[in-house]
Motif scaffolding. Structure first.
Motif, PDB file in Angstrom:
ATOM      1  N   VAL A   1       0.689  -1.059   0.212  1.00  0.00           N
ATOM      2  CA  VAL A   1      -0.357  -0.261  -0.621  1.00  0.00           C
ATOM      3  C   VAL A   1       0.647   0.882   0.292  1.00  0.00           C
ATOM      4  O   VAL A   1       2.044   1.208   0.813  1.00  0.00           O
ATOM      5  CB  VAL A   1      -0.912  -0.249   1.423  1.00  0.00           C
ATOM      6  N   GLN A   2       0.359   2.197  -0.994  1.00  0.00           N
ATOM      7  CA  GLN A   2       1.273   3.724  -0.816  1.00  0.00           C
ATOM      8  C   GLN A   2       0.025   4.224  -0.684  1.00  0.00           C
ATOM      9  O   GLN A   2      -1.100   4.395  -1.254  1.00  0.00           O
ATOM     10  CB  GLN A   2       2.567   3.548  -2.240  1.00  0.00           C
ATOM     11  N   LEU A   3       0.257   5.114   0.294  1.00  0.00           N
ATOM     12  CA  LEU A   3      -0.396   6.223   0.261  1.00  0.00           C
ATOM     13  C   LEU A   3       0.013   8.123  -0.044  1.00  0.00           C
ATOM     14  O   LEU A   3       1.478   8.868   0.320  1.00  0.00           O
ATOM     15  CB  LEU A   3      -0.515   6.628   1.620  1.00  0.00           C
ATOM     16  N   GLN A   4      -0.684   8.758  -1.531  1.00  0.00           N
ATOM     17  CA  GLN A   4       0.172  10.078  -1.538  1.00  0.00           C
ATOM     18  C   GLN A   4      -0.951  11.164  -0.596  1.00  0.00           C
ATOM     19  O   GLN A   4      -2.283  11.493  -1.545  1.00  0.00           O
ATOM     20  CB  GLN A   4      -0.395  10.332  -2.853  1.00  0.00           C
ATOM     21  N   ALA A   5      -0.805  11.831  -0.258  1.00  0.00           N
ATOM     22  CA  ALA A   5      -1.388  13.272   0.325  1.00  0.00           C
ATOM     23  C   ALA A   5      -0.782  14.188  -0.110  1.00  0.00           C
ATOM     24  O   ALA A   5       0.313  14.999  -0.518  1.00  0.00           O
ATOM     25  CB  ALA A   5      -0.679  13.147   2.073  1.00  0.00           C
ATOM     26  N   SER A   6      -2.232  15.398  -0.412  1.00  0.00           N
ATOM     27  CA  SER A   6      -2.128  16.710  -1.087  1.00  0.00           C
ATOM     28  C   SER A   6      -3.001  18.052  -0.312  1.00  0.00           C
ATOM     29  O   SER A   6      -4.035  16.380   0.538  1.00  0.00           O
ATOM     30  CB  SER A   6      -1.594  15.819  -2.927  1.00  0.00           C
ATOM     31  N   GLY A   7      -2.287  18.307  -1.352  1.00  0.00           N
ATOM     32  CA  GLY A   7      -4.124  19.475  -0.508  1.00  0.00           C
ATOM     33  C   GLY A   7      -3.223  20.582   0.302  1.00  0.00           C
ATOM     34  O   GLY A   7      -4.455  21.529   1.175  1.00  0.00           O
ATOM     35  N   GLY A   8      -2.164  20.333   1.112  1.00  0.00           N
ATOM     36  CA  GLY A   8      -1.385  21.671   1.579  1.00  0.00           C
ATOM     37  C   GLY A   8      -1.404  22.504   1.245  1.00  0.00           C
ATOM     38  O   GLY A   8      -1.512  23.088  -0.040  1.00  0.00           O
ATOM     39  N   GLY A   9      -1.165  23.650   1.884  1.00  0.00           N
ATOM     40  CA  GLY A   9      -1.035  25.284   1.729  1.00  0.00           C
ATOM     41  C   GLY A   9      -0.616  26.225   2.761  1.00  0.00           C
ATOM     42  O   GLY A   9      -0.907  25.948   3.952  1.00  0.00           O
ATOM     43  N   LEU A  10      -0.860  27.060   2.708  1.00  0.00           N
ATOM     44  CA  LEU A  10      -0.682  28.355   3.562  1.00  0.00           C
ATOM     45  C   LEU A  10      -1.875  29.880   3.395  1.00  0.00           C
ATOM     46  O   LEU A  10      -2.432  30.415   1.593  1.00  0.00           O
ATOM     47  CB  LEU A  10       0.151  29.887   2.128  1.00  0.00           C
ATOM     48  N   VAL A  11      -2.633  29.450   4.017  1.00  0.00           N
ATOM     49  CA  VAL A  11      -3.994  30.071   4.623  1.00  0.00           C
ATOM     50  C   VAL A  11      -3.862  31.216   5.967  1.00  0.00           C
ATOM     51  O   VAL A  11      -3.362  31.026   6.438  1.00  0.00           O
ATOM     52  CB  VAL A  11      -5.238  28.933   4.380  1.00  0.00           C
ATOM     53  N   ASP A  87      -2.881  25.590  13.960  1.00  0.00           N
ATOM     54  CA  ASP A  87      -3.320  23.928  13.458  1.00  0.00           C
ATOM     55  C   ASP A  87      -1.561  23.741  12.218  1.00  0.00           C
ATOM     56  O   ASP A  87      -1.469  22.739  11.693  1.00  0.00           O
ATOM     57  CB  ASP A  87      -4.680  23.783  12.805  1.00  0.00           C
ATOM     58  N   THR A  88      -1.301  24.563  12.338  1.00  0.00           N
ATOM     59  CA  THR A  88      -0.168  24.542  11.861  1.00  0.00           C
ATOM     60  C   THR A  88       1.099  23.691  11.781  1.00  0.00           C
ATOM     61  O   THR A  88       1.591  23.336  12.618  1.00  0.00           O
ATOM     62  CB  THR A  88       0.795  25.911  11.361  1.00  0.00           C
ATOM     63  N   ALA A  89       1.907  22.929  10.687  1.00  0.00           N
ATOM     64  CA  ALA A  89       1.790  21.547  10.621  1.00  0.00           C
ATOM     65  C   ALA A  89       2.520  20.816   9.467  1.00  0.00           C
ATOM     66  O   ALA A  89       1.425  20.571   8.811  1.00  0.00           O
ATOM     67  CB  ALA A  89       1.719  20.190  11.841  1.00  0.00           C
ATOM     68  N   VAL A  90       2.956  19.918   9.407  1.00  0.00           N
ATOM     69  CA  VAL A  90       2.373  19.114   8.426  1.00  0.00           C
ATOM     70  C   VAL A  90       1.984  17.907   8.777  1.00  0.00           C
ATOM     71  O   VAL A  90       2.065  16.969   9.565  1.00  0.00           O
ATOM     72  CB  VAL A  90       4.144  17.974   8.051  1.00  0.00           C
ATOM     73  N   TYR A  91       0.699  17.590   8.017  1.00  0.00           N
ATOM     74  CA  TYR A  91      -0.193  16.706   7.399  1.00  0.00           C
ATOM     75  C   TYR A  91       0.526  15.033   7.273  1.00  0.00           C
ATOM     76  O   TYR A  91       0.480  15.167   6.419  1.00  0.00           O
ATOM     77  CB  TYR A  91      -1.455  16.785   7.483  1.00  0.00           C
ATOM     78  N   GLY A 116       4.016  12.984   3.481  1.00  0.00           N
ATOM     79  CA  GLY A 116       3.139  14.678   4.571  1.00  0.00           C
ATOM     80  C   GLY A 116       2.861  15.852   3.402  1.00  0.00           C
ATOM     81  O   GLY A 116       3.434  15.683   2.494  1.00  0.00           O
ATOM     82  N   THR A 117       2.340  16.422   3.803  1.00  0.00           N
ATOM     83  CA  THR A 117       2.037  17.733   3.328  1.00  0.00           C
ATOM     84  C   THR A 117       1.708  18.795   4.376  1.00  0.00           C
ATOM     85  O   THR A 117       0.789  18.771   5.709  1.00  0.00           O
ATOM     86  CB  THR A 117       0.187  17.746   2.217  1.00  0.00           C
ATOM     87  N   GLN A 118       2.350  20.643   3.660  1.00  0.00           N
ATOM     88  CA  GLN A 118       2.747  21.505   4.858  1.00  0.00           C
ATOM     89  C   GLN A 118       0.996  21.728   5.171  1.00  0.00           C
ATOM     90  O   GLN A 118       1.009  22.316   3.601  1.00  0.00           O
ATOM     91  CB  GLN A 118       3.744  22.005   4.309  1.00  0.00           C
ATOM     92  N   VAL A 119       0.757  22.196   6.076  1.00  0.00           N
ATOM     93  CA  VAL A 119      -0.075  23.277   6.364  1.00  0.00           C
ATOM     94  C   VAL A 119       0.075  24.371   6.734  1.00  0.00           C
ATOM     95  O   VAL A 119       0.410  24.187   7.817  1.00  0.00           O
ATOM     96  CB  VAL A 119      -1.357  22.217   6.965  1.00  0.00           C
ATOM     97  N   THR A 120       0.174  25.507   6.920  1.00  0.00           N
ATOM     98  CA  THR A 120       1.021  26.823   7.532  1.00  0.00           C
ATOM     99  C   THR A 120      -0.605  27.925   7.530  1.00  0.00           C
ATOM    100  O   THR A 120      -1.224  28.282   6.904  1.00  0.00           O
ATOM    101  CB  THR A 120       1.830  27.286   7.099  1.00  0.00           C
ATOM    102  N   VAL A 121      -0.792  28.274   8.969  1.00  0.00           N
ATOM    103  CA  VAL A 121      -1.975  28.913   8.902  1.00  0.00           C
ATOM    104  C   VAL A 121      -1.129  30.348   9.400  1.00  0.00           C
ATOM    105  O   VAL A 121      -0.764  30.127  10.988  1.00  0.00           O
ATOM    106  CB  VAL A 121      -3.228  28.168   9.790  1.00  0.00           C
TER     107      VAL A 121
END
Length: 123
Positions: A1-11, A87-91, A116-121
């Motif tokens: 199984v391989q997992l690919q995360a996406s959708g993070g960003g700066l908000v 909530d800022t973190a790598v998810y 992992g995908t970075q979310v920065t708030v």
């Protein structure tokens, strides 16, 4: 199984972000989860979804985040609303072949991890 995360960003604080995790291979019976890791901190549980539609959340995101899955697309999503700077973190998305309720929040339970995908708030 391989997992690919996406959708993070700066908000900005109060904004919404939707993370997606696409799994290769059959994971419909797996427990799927999201974790996050802020700089200098340990990876922490955010949300999990197990067979039957049962969901579990970190207390601080309860009511703001929603985990869901689309088995037809082998995708698990994390809808994050009313985001806060803390909530800022790598998810990371994760999958577990088996889990019991008492360990569903533990990183040790999960067999597979996405990159992992970075979310920065910003405030």
């Amino acid at each position: 199984v391989q997992l690919q995360a996406s959708g993070g960003g700066l908000v900005q604080a109060g904004d919404s972000v939707r993370l997606s995790c696409v799994a290769s291979g059959g994971t419909s019976s797996y427990v799927m989860a999201w974790f996050r890791q802020a700089p200098g901190k340990e990876r922490e549980f955010v949300a999990a979804l197990r067979r039957g539609g049962y969901t579990y959340y970190l207390d601080s995101v309860q009511g703001r985040f929603t985990i869901s899955r689309d088995n037809a697309k082998n995708t698990v999503n994390l809808q994050m609303n009313s985001l806060k700077p803390e909530d800022t973190a790598v998810y990371f998305c994760a999958a577990a072949r088996n889990s019991i309720l008492s360990t569903i929040r533990s990183v040790l339970t999960y067999d597979y991890w996405g990159q992992g995908t970075q979310v920065t708030v910003s405030s």
